[in-house]
Design an enzyme around this catalytic site. Sequence first.
Site, mmCIF file in Angstrom:
data_model
loop_
_atom_site.group_PDB
_atom_site.id
_atom_site.type_symbol
_atom_site.label_atom_id
_atom_site.label_comp_id
_atom_site.label_asym_id
_atom_site.label_seq_id
_atom_site.Cartn_x
_atom_site.Cartn_y
_atom_site.Cartn_z
ATOM 1 N N LYS A 1 2.226 -3.165 7.607
ATOM 2 C CA LYS A 1 2.566 -3.411 6.127
ATOM 3 C C LYS A 1 3.868 -3.029 5.774
ATOM 4 O O LYS A 1 4.518 -3.733 4.878
ATOM 5 C CB LYS A 1 1.395 -2.465 5.417
ATOM 6 C CG LYS A 1 0.043 -3.238 5.268
ATOM 7 C CD LYS A 1 0.112 -4.523 4.571
ATOM 8 C CE LYS A 1 0.342 -4.533 3.253
ATOM 9 N NZ LYS A 1 0.297 -5.840 2.482
ATOM 10 N N TYR B 1 -1.811 -0.004 11.084
ATOM 11 C CA TYR B 1 -1.982 -0.868 9.820
ATOM 12 C C TYR B 1 -0.687 -0.591 8.792
ATOM 13 O O TYR B 1 -0.239 -1.571 8.333
ATOM 14 C CB TYR B 1 -3.169 -0.510 9.052
ATOM 15 C CG TYR B 1 -3.191 -0.762 7.575
ATOM 16 C CD1 TYR B 1 -3.116 -1.993 7.110
ATOM 17 C CD2 TYR B 1 -3.228 0.415 6.581
ATOM 18 C CE1 TYR B 1 -3.277 -2.180 5.837
ATOM 19 C CE2 TYR B 1 -3.430 0.148 5.314
ATOM 20 C CZ TYR B 1 -3.100 -1.154 4.762
ATOM 21 O OH TYR B 1 -3.073 -1.439 3.504
ATOM 22 N N THR C 1 0.790 -1.064 -0.024
ATOM 23 C CA THR C 1 0.055 -0.101 -0.116
ATOM 24 C C THR C 1 0.827 1.218 -0.105
ATOM 25 O O THR C 1 2.068 1.204 0.578
ATOM 26 C CB THR C 1 -0.881 -0.153 1.224
ATOM 27 O OG1 THR C 1 -1.502 1.333 1.318
ATOM 28 C CG2 THR C 1 -0.048 -0.156 2.406
ATOM 29 N N ASP C 2 0.328 2.376 -0.375
ATOM 30 C CA ASP C 2 0.918 3.662 -0.373
ATOM 31 C C ASP C 2 1.076 4.404 0.923
ATOM 32 O O ASP C 2 1.890 5.000 1.145
ATOM 33 C CB ASP C 2 0.201 4.659 -1.395
ATOM 34 C CG ASP C 2 -1.235 4.836 -1.091
ATOM 35 O OD1 ASP C 2 -1.735 4.418 -0.228
ATOM 36 O OD2 ASP C 2 -1.802 5.485 -1.816
ATOM 37 N N GLU C 3 0.142 3.613 1.839
ATOM 38 C CA GLU C 3 0.276 4.263 3.142
ATOM 39 C C GLU C 3 1.445 3.832 3.859
ATOM 40 O O GLU C 3 1.845 4.587 5.037
ATOM 41 C CB GLU C 3 -0.963 3.466 3.933
ATOM 42 C CG GLU C 3 -2.315 3.957 3.339
ATOM 43 C CD GLU C 3 -3.464 3.719 4.129
ATOM 44 O OE1 GLU C 3 -3.326 3.767 5.509
ATOM 45 O OE2 GLU C 3 -4.443 3.252 3.722
#
Length: 326
Positions: free
Chosen positions: A154, A150, A126-128
């Site tokens: 990741k 989260y 993910t970009d997060e």
Amino acid sequence: MVKRVLVTGGAGFIGSHYVRTLLTGGYPAWADVEVTVLDKLAYAGNLANLEPVAGGYAFVRGDICDSELLASVVPGHDVVVNFAAETHVDRSITGADVFALTNAVGAHRLAAACLAAGTRLVHVSTDEVYGSIDTGSWTEEAPLAPNSPYAAAKAGGDLLALSYARTHGLDVRVTRCGNNYGPYQYPEKVIPLFVTRLLERRPVPLYGDGLNVRDWIHVDDHCRGIQLVAERGVPGEVHHIAGGTELTNLELTERLLRALDAGPEMVRRVPDRKGHDRRYSLDDGKLRALGFRSRVPFDEGLAATVRWYVDHPAWWKPLCAEPPTA
């Protein structure tokens, strides 16, 4: 030659789309394919998502944290595509343990199983993991600075997977993508949450000032990007998959209100999420150099997605019996 593919988390939103497309000839280079789906069927995993291709795949119910299970399932597969993850930021804020286990420990154990079996690993992220960016876009070389449990879990999983490439020479390819939308998305994420609430004439919760910016991509475009990385990506490297449609949450909400003939009175402002990232944006030039282009215009994709939820209440109504956390 038959390609044997193990899809972990293959009963979830994005994983099931990938499986359905793979099994219906959507990726011509892998037209001759045998697919195994491994999924623990937690709250967001649903075999109904795979009904259109029922009978076309082998299914194993299990957890990527289970090393013994992985040792029995991974061997014999040419590629593992890992979608297995806990993904809802709000849930990670109130209970982070399962995020750390699945997203970090699970990624490590899956990489170890792939190493033992000599199997390529495509790890979906993910970009997060980058945190928040005020202007411009992240390249694949940007430092990781996650802000939510989260995203931190990741990021840990990404680094563990990539360590197997650098330390052991395992063929690991990592993808990072923005916000996905499309059919079969569990109604805790903003688009299906807002659509299903509006269909039931319930108000929708909008965080803070609504000016947080996200890059949106249709799940079909995301999965095509993943497949391109699986086929032609660079081992040991990260590849961005961007949609190219940046919207504030307020702009997105206004589009959903118009699509469902609802007015601003249906919006309830709620306190902002803890640690809420302001903006995400990915530079996907690396993947574009391999020929990737988004095919689904956002307005068309959003309209089709809304229609899907309108037409499939039997899929989402049981999931909304107890409204998810907004």
